[in-house]
Design an enzyme around this catalytic site. Structure first.
Site, mmCIF file in Angstrom:
data_model
loop_
_atom_site.group_PDB
_atom_site.id
_atom_site.type_symbol
_atom_site.label_atom_id
_atom_site.label_comp_id
_atom_site.label_asym_id
_atom_site.label_seq_id
_atom_site.Cartn_x
_atom_site.Cartn_y
_atom_site.Cartn_z
ATOM 1 N N SER B 150 -1.634 3.863 -1.942
ATOM 2 C CA SER B 150 -0.758 4.494 -2.534
ATOM 3 C C SER B 150 0.031 5.023 -3.510
ATOM 4 O O SER B 150 -1.204 5.763 -4.406
ATOM 5 C CB SER B 150 0.657 3.700 -1.589
ATOM 6 N N ASP B 320 -3.939 6.084 9.109
ATOM 7 C CA ASP B 320 -2.556 6.285 7.805
ATOM 8 C C ASP B 320 -2.694 7.203 8.370
ATOM 9 O O ASP B 320 -3.451 8.012 7.616
ATOM 10 C CB ASP B 320 -2.900 6.228 6.513
ATOM 11 N N HIS B 353 -1.081 3.141 7.014
ATOM 12 C CA HIS B 353 -1.036 3.015 5.279
ATOM 13 C C HIS B 353 -0.417 1.867 4.830
ATOM 14 O O HIS B 353 -1.800 1.954 3.377
ATOM 15 C CB HIS B 353 0.365 3.918 5.705
#
Lengths: 373, 373
Positions: B150, B320, B353
């Site tokens: 991320s 995601d 995610h």
């Protein structure tokens, strides 16, 4: 196609009878604000009920009284348009719980004070009960069609399931037979944003400002911003805004709305609070979250349509991630299982969930064809 | 595998030199809080820098000092684990702008008062500059690898692009080379929720409560709730929560958390405010929104890697939707165009995610294989 505003008949109906609610209560003194377009045929066979979405209203094809903007579906409703007011008598009623004239949390309770959070929690079926009371008052036994997108589609499905004799055709756009966990989650964020605003005051904010959305304006704006993201597609946002800056050539290294998408969202939030009541937002989102047509009918969606003789048409949009195509497909399967005639199609459009409101020429043909003949 | 907490060395570095920032300022007195695990080899060749995500911290494999929960990546970091602390010297530093010991808006400015919104807007590259200053202080010229998921992946990419001589391998999980319009939109909702909270007080809320997230708690909780939805997949939410009710058999026809997903989200919001500072949330989301690695390098992503000699590994997850697979694919294409060795794979996992943080055994093998040999 620029046309003069339609001649809309805007009026209210005060129900003589109390309205029974799914929550077990009865609601006295219900008022329904609605508009009609066109002329009801002598045999009363040409009526179309259009059901609006969460933040919609009865001004489907007439200017909004607060914003002055054109009705929310002028592209679809009018003389010669797919929902042809030269042929059909079109009705659009503000839903129960809303804030554009129909009874809702901003209305006065029997004690003369605004209901606020004392207003009973309502369901989509309760909204439909109010619609049916309006049809009764208008002397319309059976609609030519009931039409709705998003929450309007839920109402159309609910009417078909619970009052199967009241509509000969059912047109459902960008909708679902039940709210998913993700749908509920987004609504809960919006409700928490409203309730976190100290000006919400447990819903008792009408005193100083009267009806009309004053009160927890910042919280309501945040709720609208979060919801608005779900109405657009990722691709559509990319095409429309990308990472473009707003009226500047460089990032400001600050917290202004540097990006167009930020400016756009802030505008969406601010313009929404001018026209919508925060408590109505709480109640209507709750009604949508509670919506589960299968659950209402013993757990099997097909059983919801056991008594239906209507024709159905379902339309989804390929970029709608709020109520994506599989939701419509599962409704189509249930209708098939129930032996109901149904056509179902996924249209391609870049606008996400909002596609049913926007320029998607293919939709015009679908609606005209389904209603027409 | 239940193991005793790792022996982590937790310390701070006070930079002797001012840190230059992308915004044009220089930041004096920067402190970097970091942890290390394992032993640095004599030739200093075995160091791995792990970069944390938006709300992460340096406690990658040691208990969080506030919540007492295990480190956020204990499943990946430790003796014999994919990031093997028996072999590697693992470093994890709290990013600039955060609130777990590194300098951020809750830190004291030179005038002895908290920075608040006087803190300069920072970028991902500024975070990386602080990391590089830490590497300098530790005498590490070239990392065995830089690793991040991320926002941690953004830092890894930024380090590879801007300090190509400082890492021999770059592992990027569930990340992107630029924030999309939808990414920016969700962050803007969160920022507006915080700023709408009257307890935010233009960021000047530290006086009575000191550092540590007191202040606009309701706004911060709403921001976290909205963001949290984007960390999960629609399917994952459906499987985990569906429309299940929370500790009740019937809907209450009220506004309590009837649904499990509502209860879960509220909990996520409430637990977040215990450990995070609202202004840090504003600054770090801003840094992420500003991130566009191509823009930093003349508009062509491949040019960002022109001087790189590192090996790259990119991993995306099929569910995601925050940084979906095409984002990683476009990075892989750019690396190919730049002539950099890169392996890229999309893993299947139900967690959206958050998959990079959760039980995805295939990821373990990928990481071990890439770092190993």
């Amino acid at each position: 196609m620029a046309t003069a505003p339609l001649l809309a008949s805007s009026t209210v109906l005060d129900l003589a009878q109390p309205l029974p609610l799914d929550g077990g209560q009865q609601l006295d003194g219900v008022r329904i604000a609605y508009e009609t377009y066109g002329t009801l045929a002598a045999d009363r066979s040409n009526a179309i009920l259009i059901c609006h979405a969460l933040t919609g209203d009865q001004h489907v094809a007439s200017p909004h009284p607060i914003t002055g903007k054109p009705g929310w579906w002028v592209r679809m409703v009018g003389p010669g348009k797919p929902i042809d007011t030269d042929r059909f008598f079109v009705i659009c009623a503000n839903v129960l719980g809303s804030c554009m004239g129909s009874t809702g949390p901003a209305s006065l309770a029997p004690d003369g004070k605004p209901w606020g959070m004392r207003f009973p929690v309502i369901t989509v079926r309760d909204m439909v009960r109010a619609h049916v009371a309006l049809l009764d008052a208008l002397g319309i036994d059976c609609l030519h069609a009931v039409v709705g997108g998003s929450m309007g589609g839920m109402q159309a499905l609910s009417l078909a399931a619970n009052f199967p004799e009241r509509a000969a055709a059912v047109l459902v756009l960008a909708s679902t037979a039940r709210h998913s966990a993700q749908n509920i989650a987004f609504h809960e964020v919006g409700r928490q944003a409203i309730m976190a605003d100290p000006k919400w005051k447990d819903g008792d904010y009408y005193g100083s400002a009267g009806q009309g959305g004053k009160g927890p304006e910042k919280g309501l704006a945040v709720a609208r911003m979060a919801a608005h993201i779900t109405y657009l597609s990722e691709e559509g946002m990319h095409d429309k805004f990308g990472r473009n800056l707003q009226d500047r050539s460089e990032k400001t290294f600050g917290f202004d709305a540097d990006f167009q998408v930020e400016s756009y969202l802030r505008y969406q939030g601010l313009s929404f609070i001018e026209r919508f009541d925060a408590n109505s937002y709480l109640y209507i989102t709750r009604a949508m979250d509670y919506f589960d047509l299968a659950e209402e009918h013993g757990g099997r969606l097909a059983d919801a349509f056991a008594n239906s003789t209507a024709r159905f048409c379902l339309v989804s949009f390929d970029t709608d991630w709020l109520y994506p195509t599989p939701e419509s497909r599962s409704i189509a399967h249930a209708l098939n299982a129930a032996g109901c005639p149904v056509s179902f199609m996924e249209l391609s459009a870049p606008f996400g969930h909002d596609s049913f409101l926007l320029e998607v020429p293919a939709l015009d043909g679908v609606i005209k064809g389904f209603l027409g003949a």
